[in-house]
Enzyme design. Structure first.
Site, PDB file in Angstrom:
ATOM      1  N   ASP A 130     -17.357  72.304  15.299  1.00  0.00           N
ATOM      2  CA  ASP A 130     -17.333  71.937  13.957  1.00  0.00           C
ATOM      3  C   ASP A 130     -16.516  70.892  13.650  1.00  0.00           C
ATOM      4  O   ASP A 130     -16.767  69.433  14.851  1.00  0.00           O
ATOM      5  CB  ASP A 130     -16.435  73.674  13.442  1.00  0.00           C
ATOM      6  CG  ASP A 130     -16.413  73.244  11.773  1.00  0.00           C
ATOM      7  OD1 ASP A 130     -15.551  72.543  11.120  1.00  0.00           O
ATOM      8  OD2 ASP A 130     -16.847  74.541  11.387  1.00  0.00           O
ATOM      9  N   HIS A 174     -10.091  62.888  17.261  1.00  0.00           N
ATOM     10  CA  HIS A 174      -9.381  62.483  18.603  1.00  0.00           C
ATOM     11  C   HIS A 174      -7.992  61.809  17.931  1.00  0.00           C
ATOM     12  O   HIS A 174      -8.623  60.629  17.411  1.00  0.00           O
ATOM     13  CB  HIS A 174     -10.804  61.836  19.000  1.00  0.00           C
ATOM     14  CG  HIS A 174     -11.543  63.031  19.425  1.00  0.00           C
ATOM     15  ND1 HIS A 174     -11.375  63.842  20.577  1.00  0.00           N
ATOM     16  CD2 HIS A 174     -12.862  63.418  18.878  1.00  0.00           C
ATOM     17  CE1 HIS A 174     -13.181  64.495  20.691  1.00  0.00           C
ATOM     18  NE2 HIS A 174     -14.070  63.949  19.659  1.00  0.00           N
ATOM     19  N   CYS A 183     -11.273  73.146  14.425  1.00  0.00           N
ATOM     20  CA  CYS A 183     -12.490  74.344  14.441  1.00  0.00           C
ATOM     21  C   CYS A 183     -13.355  74.790  13.072  1.00  0.00           C
ATOM     22  O   CYS A 183     -14.090  75.446  13.506  1.00  0.00           O
ATOM     23  CB  CYS A 183     -13.022  75.573  15.785  1.00  0.00           C
ATOM     24  SG  CYS A 183     -12.433  74.732  17.242  1.00  0.00           S
TER      25      CYS A 183
END
Length: 231
Positions: free
Chosen positions: A85, A89, A180
């Site tokens: 999901d 980053h 997620c």
């Protein structure tokens, strides 16, 4: 070693600080070559400029704020072909992408994903941190807090995408998303767990050592060609 008794070999390239789209295009090119039986197995190690990426089955971003707020942070939202999901980053996070022909290594996709998680668990142990996996979830956790995320794409047994380990990123950026896709997931970093700054370069080196041990392979460090992308 592989089934024929030969040592697996993977070349590791440190891309430094990068833009997500540039490395994604590089992955796609290397992945296509590897599917055709060309090129070689590689690891691409990098830290990205801030970006939010979405898994192929979750095109609608699971955010804690509106998309305009995300844009005001200067953070792009990018759809990808990987599993999983939403994730973030940014600088201070070690991201490792593997372009690996699993058939040549005689391992399954599940073995590969589990090996990436075991590699990170080994790295955390070097800093005195106990990493673990949680039943029904992918990634690595420290006392229930997520410290590493995994997302893969596989075609014709060749992988791309990989694993991201929070070393010492701006943890405030995680407040923009539901990691997620779940609102109750708490995220942590290696620096937060040890209570001091951690060198991303040292973590990168440790990752390569543990990767070689977990996958019983030779990791050859290589220089990125000047003025040209790999492949």
């Amino acid at each position: 070693m592989n089934a024929a008794g030969d040592y697996r070999t993977v070349k590791a390239y440190d891309l430094g600080l990068s833009t997500y789209t540039d490395v994604h295009r590089l992955q796609q090119r290397l992945h296509a070559q590897r599917r055709q039986g060309k090129g070689e197995d590689v690891l691409l190690l990098t830290e990205h400029r801030p970006v939010i990426t979405l898994g192929r089955s979750h095109p609608k971003p699971s955010l804690r704020v509106d998309e305009e707020t995300v844009r005001n942070y200067g953070i792009a939202i990018v759809q990808t072909e990987r599993g999983g999901d939403i994730t973030y980053h940014g600088p201070g996070q070690l991201v490792v992408y593997g372009i690996i022909d699993l058939r040549g290594w005689s391992i399954s996709l599940v073995d590969y994903i589990s090996g990436l998680e075991r590699t990170v668990i080994g790295v955390l142990g070097d800093w005195g941190i106990r990493g673990e996996r949680q039943e029904g979830m992918r990634g690595v956790f420290v006392e229930g807090r997520k410290i590493a995320s995994v997302g893969l794409y596989v075609r014709r047994w060749v992988t791309m995408h990989g694993i991201a380990l929070n070393v010492d990123p701006d943890m405030g950026h995680w407040d923009l998303i539901n990691p997620c896709g779940m609102a109750d997931v708490e995220v942590t970093s290696l620096a937060a767990e040890v209570g001091k700054g951690v060198s991303l370069e040292e973590v990168r080196d440790a990752f390569l050592i543990h990767f070689g041990r977990v996958f019983d392979c030779r990791v050859q460090r290589a220089e990125v060609p000047r003025r040209a992308a790999l492949g």
